[in-house]
Design a protein around this motif. Structure first.
Motif, PDB file in Angstrom:
ATOM      1  N   VAL A 135      -9.962  16.916  29.959  1.00 45.36           N
ATOM      2  CA  VAL A 135      -9.331  15.875  30.765  1.00 45.36           C
ATOM      3  C   VAL A 135      -7.994  16.364  31.340  1.00 45.36           C
ATOM      4  O   VAL A 135      -7.653  16.043  32.485  1.00 45.36           O
ATOM      5  CB  VAL A 135      -9.110  14.602  29.914  1.00 45.36           C
ATOM      6  N   TYR A 136      -7.285  17.152  30.563  1.00 48.87           N
ATOM      7  CA  TYR A 136      -5.959  17.627  30.948  1.00 48.87           C
ATOM      8  C   TYR A 136      -5.931  18.287  32.329  1.00 48.87           C
ATOM      9  O   TYR A 136      -5.079  17.945  33.158  1.00 48.87           O
ATOM     10  CB  TYR A 136      -5.435  18.571  29.857  1.00 48.87           C
ATOM     11  N   PRO A 137      -6.860  19.223  32.641  1.00 53.26           N
ATOM     12  CA  PRO A 137      -6.818  19.832  33.985  1.00 53.26           C
ATOM     13  C   PRO A 137      -7.018  18.817  35.105  1.00 53.26           C
ATOM     14  O   PRO A 137      -6.525  18.999  36.213  1.00 53.26           O
ATOM     15  CB  PRO A 137      -7.957  20.853  33.976  1.00 53.26           C
ATOM     16  N   LEU A 138      -7.740  17.738  34.821  1.00 51.89           N
ATOM     17  CA  LEU A 138      -7.935  16.687  35.823  1.00 51.89           C
ATOM     18  C   LEU A 138      -6.617  15.964  36.090  1.00 51.89           C
ATOM     19  O   LEU A 138      -6.310  15.624  37.233  1.00 51.89           O
ATOM     20  CB  LEU A 138      -9.012  15.707  35.369  1.00 51.89           C
ATOM     21  N   TYR A 139      -5.839  15.712  35.028  1.00 53.21           N
ATOM     22  CA  TYR A 139      -4.515  15.104  35.196  1.00 53.21           C
ATOM     23  C   TYR A 139      -3.618  16.020  36.035  1.00 53.21           C
ATOM     24  O   TYR A 139      -2.946  15.573  36.956  1.00 53.21           O
ATOM     25  CB  TYR A 139      -3.840  14.875  33.840  1.00 53.21           C
ATOM     26  N   VAL A 140      -3.640  17.310  35.705  1.00 55.18           N
ATOM     27  CA  VAL A 140      -2.803  18.277  36.429  1.00 55.18           C
ATOM     28  C   VAL A 140      -3.230  18.359  37.897  1.00 55.18           C
ATOM     29  O   VAL A 140      -2.388  18.317  38.801  1.00 55.18           O
ATOM     30  CB  VAL A 140      -2.848  19.668  35.753  1.00 55.18           C
ATOM     31  N   ALA A 141      -4.526  18.435  38.135  1.00 53.63           N
ATOM     32  CA  ALA A 141      -5.033  18.524  39.517  1.00 53.63           C
ATOM     33  C   ALA A 141      -4.645  17.287  40.320  1.00 53.63           C
ATOM     34  O   ALA A 141      -4.241  17.400  41.485  1.00 53.63           O
ATOM     35  CB  ALA A 141      -6.547  18.709  39.506  1.00 53.63           C
ATOM     36  N   LYS A 142      -4.755  16.118  39.703  1.00 60.36           N
ATOM     37  CA  LYS A 142      -4.400  14.876  40.385  1.00 60.36           C
ATOM     38  C   LYS A 142      -2.928  14.894  40.790  1.00 60.36           C
ATOM     39  O   LYS A 142      -2.569  14.524  41.908  1.00 60.36           O
ATOM     40  CB  LYS A 142      -4.679  13.683  39.469  1.00 60.36           C
ATOM     41  N   ALA A 143      -2.075  15.335  39.881  1.00 57.44           N
ATOM     42  CA  ALA A 143      -0.635  15.392  40.156  1.00 57.44           C
ATOM     43  C   ALA A 143      -0.322  16.451  41.217  1.00 57.44           C
ATOM     44  O   ALA A 143       0.444  16.188  42.157  1.00 57.44           O
ATOM     45  CB  ALA A 143       0.136  15.681  38.867  1.00 57.44           C
ATOM     46  N   GLU A 144      -0.912  17.638  41.077  1.00 59.41           N
ATOM     47  CA  GLU A 144      -0.624  18.731  42.012  1.00 59.41           C
ATOM     48  C   GLU A 144      -1.103  18.404  43.426  1.00 59.41           C
ATOM     49  O   GLU A 144      -0.476  18.807  44.394  1.00 59.41           O
ATOM     50  CB  GLU A 144      -1.239  20.038  41.502  1.00 59.41           C
ATOM     51  N   LYS A 145      -2.217  17.679  43.518  1.00 58.32           N
ATOM     52  CA  LYS A 145      -2.736  17.288  44.837  1.00 58.32           C
ATOM     53  C   LYS A 145      -1.712  16.442  45.587  1.00 58.32           C
ATOM     54  O   LYS A 145      -1.681  16.422  46.812  1.00 58.32           O
ATOM     55  CB  LYS A 145      -4.048  16.530  44.646  1.00 58.32           C
ATOM     56  N   LYS A 146      -0.865  15.750  44.837  1.00 55.28           N
ATOM     57  CA  LYS A 146       0.154  14.890  45.439  1.00 55.28           C
ATOM     58  C   LYS A 146       1.549  15.510  45.408  1.00 55.28           C
ATOM     59  O   LYS A 146       2.555  14.822  45.564  1.00 55.28           O
ATOM     60  CB  LYS A 146       0.190  13.540  44.709  1.00 55.28           C
ATOM     61  N   GLY A 147       1.604  16.836  45.177  1.00 54.10           N
ATOM     62  CA  GLY A 147       2.880  17.533  45.252  1.00 54.10           C
ATOM     63  C   GLY A 147       3.697  17.532  43.967  1.00 54.10           C
ATOM     64  O   GLY A 147       4.864  17.935  43.974  1.00 54.10           O
ATOM     65  N   ARG A 148       3.106  17.093  42.868  1.00 51.47           N
ATOM     66  CA  ARG A 148       3.817  17.133  41.584  1.00 51.47           C
ATOM     67  C   ARG A 148       3.385  18.395  40.837  1.00 51.47           C
ATOM     68  O   ARG A 148       2.549  19.151  41.312  1.00 51.47           O
ATOM     69  CB  ARG A 148       3.531  15.868  40.757  1.00 51.47           C
TER      70      ARG A 148
END
Length: 116
Positions: A14-27
């Motif tokens: 699940v963790y990479p999905l959280y990271v991907a979601k954040a990075e997609k929005k510039g976080r």
């Protein structure tokens, strides 16, 4: 009553999905880690150890060293359900995490995400 299947899901999946979601929005990944550490009380080393062990979400939450008392200030809707209305403690913790990552991805200031 049977446990929800999300409890047995590996936190490391699940963790990479959280990271991907954040990075997609510039976080950043570091910001995701900061949110998780604030919520659950893990050190960075502890968080990385849990990822390496491949623990499931239920274990990740159960082994959280110092859940932040301010997490109860996290409110709102995740997956169509109000976080503050979830009675089952483990599911509520999972949704707290989902909500904080959503707030991060939406560009909310870190001080507000961390209820500072």
């Amino acid at each position: 009553m049977a446990k929800h299947r999300i409890y047995g899901t590996s936190f490391a999946s699940v963790y990479p999905l959280y990271v991907a979601k954040a990075e997609k929005k510039g976080r950043t990944k570091d910001e995701v880690d900061q949110v998780i550490r604030w919520l659950m009380g893990y050190s960075q080393e502890g968080l990385e150890a849990q990822l390496a062990k491949g623990v499931d979400l239920e274990t990740f939450i159960a082994e959280a060293p110092a859940p932040n008392p301010a997490r109860e200030l996290v409110t709102g809707v995740v997956c169509g359900v109000r976080v503050e209305d979830i009675e089952e403690p483990t599911m509520r913790e999972i949704r707290y995490l989902d909500k904080l990552v959503d707030e991060l991805a939406r560009g909310k200031a870190m001080a507000k995400i961390l209820r500072g």
